[in-house]
Design an enzyme around this catalytic site. Structure first.
Site, PDB file in Angstrom:
ATOM      1  N   SER A  68       0.805  -1.224   0.000  1.00  0.00           N
ATOM      2  CA  SER A  68       0.000   0.000   0.000  1.00  0.00           C
ATOM      3  C   SER A  68       0.836   1.271   0.000  1.00  0.00           C
ATOM      4  CB  SER A  68      -0.945   0.016   1.213  1.00  0.00           C
ATOM      5  OG  SER A  68      -0.201   0.017   2.421  1.00  0.00           O
ATOM      6  N   ASP A 125      -7.982   6.040   4.153  1.00  0.00           N
ATOM      7  CA  ASP A 125      -8.462   4.987   5.044  1.00  0.00           C
ATOM      8  C   ASP A 125      -9.791   5.413   5.684  1.00  0.00           C
ATOM      9  OD1 ASP A 125      -6.074   3.654   4.480  1.00  0.00           O
ATOM     10  OD2 ASP A 125      -5.046   4.612   6.166  1.00  0.00           O
ATOM     11  N   HIS A 131       0.950   4.257   6.952  1.00  0.00           N
ATOM     12  CA  HIS A 131       0.387   5.082   5.883  1.00  0.00           C
ATOM     13  C   HIS A 131       0.761   6.545   6.097  1.00  0.00           C
ATOM     14  CE1 HIS A 131      -2.998   2.141   4.424  1.00  0.00           C
ATOM     15  NE2 HIS A 131      -1.788   1.812   3.998  1.00  0.00           N
TER      16      HIS A 131
END
Length: 212
Positions: A59, A123, A97
């Site tokens: 990701s 998210d 992230h």
């Protein structure tokens, strides 16, 4: 003879130093991480001020690749800003992230909206300060995560904890045996020299008496 013994002792010492340098840090780091994961399951265990994290998804590609290990620094939530890459826990799972937005919740607490660089959307769940485990400042070791995962398996623990301990113990036994053997040989040599001196003295005394 003495030079040969000195050479053997030197080689033995070098082997011992190499074993200590290679195996002892591996054992200590593994034990710290394993113990930390059990004593504080709600936190990522750290070593020497860093928290190592294994990346299991893509990701954050291309900045961070699957199978990499990244090192986290301690994060001051009040200093975090958009663009920072943070690692946080969700139901015991570590997620790394990038912060794309900072907001304030209805309870007045700061919320961090995150998104993976390779993801198209942010998210769904906002991150609170107590979830954050650290901030990533670019330290990445490619492929090391896969290796560490193997080390934490049963086979890996046998190879990198039990085997090094056994090798160290066997080396120490061998070293002590060689030292004892060398000491015994030296003692036997000294005893032989002493016996020869006594024999020479006795012969000299006998010759002296005969001349008298």
């Amino acid at each position: 003879m003495k030079e040969k013994k000195k050479s053997q002792v030197t080689v033995s010492g070098i082997v011992g130093i190499v074993l200590c340098i290679v195996f002892i840090p591996i054992i200590i780091i593994n034990l710290i991480l394993i113990i930390g994961s059990y004593t504080s399951p709600e936190e990522i265990p750290g070593v020497l001020g860093f928290r190592p994290v294994i990346v299991l998804s893509g990701s954050m590609e291309p900045a961070i690749q699957t199978g990499d290990m990244i090192l986290l620094h301690k994060a001051d939530s009040s200093q975090l800003k958009e663009g920072d890459v943070i690692c946080y826990l969700v139901s015991g799972k570590a997620i790394t992230h990038r912060i794309v937005e900072i907001t304030t919740g209805e309870d007045g607490q700061t919320r961090y909206i995150t998104q993976g660089d390779a993801n198209n959307t942010a998210d769904q769940q906002a991150v609170t300060a107590d979830q954050i485990q650290g901030i990533w400042k670019g330290i990445r070791i490619g492929g090391l995560g896969d290796f560490v995962m193997f080390m934490q398996s049963t086979t890996g623990m046998i190879l990198f904890i039990i085997c090094p301990l056994l090798l160290f113990i066997l080396w120490d036994i061998w070293r002590r045996w060689r030292l004892d053997k060398a000491e015994a040989a030296r003692t036997a040599e000294l005893e032989a020299e002493l016996a020869a001196l006594k024999a020479n003295k006795a012969e000299a005394d006998a010759d002296s008496r005969e001349k008298e």
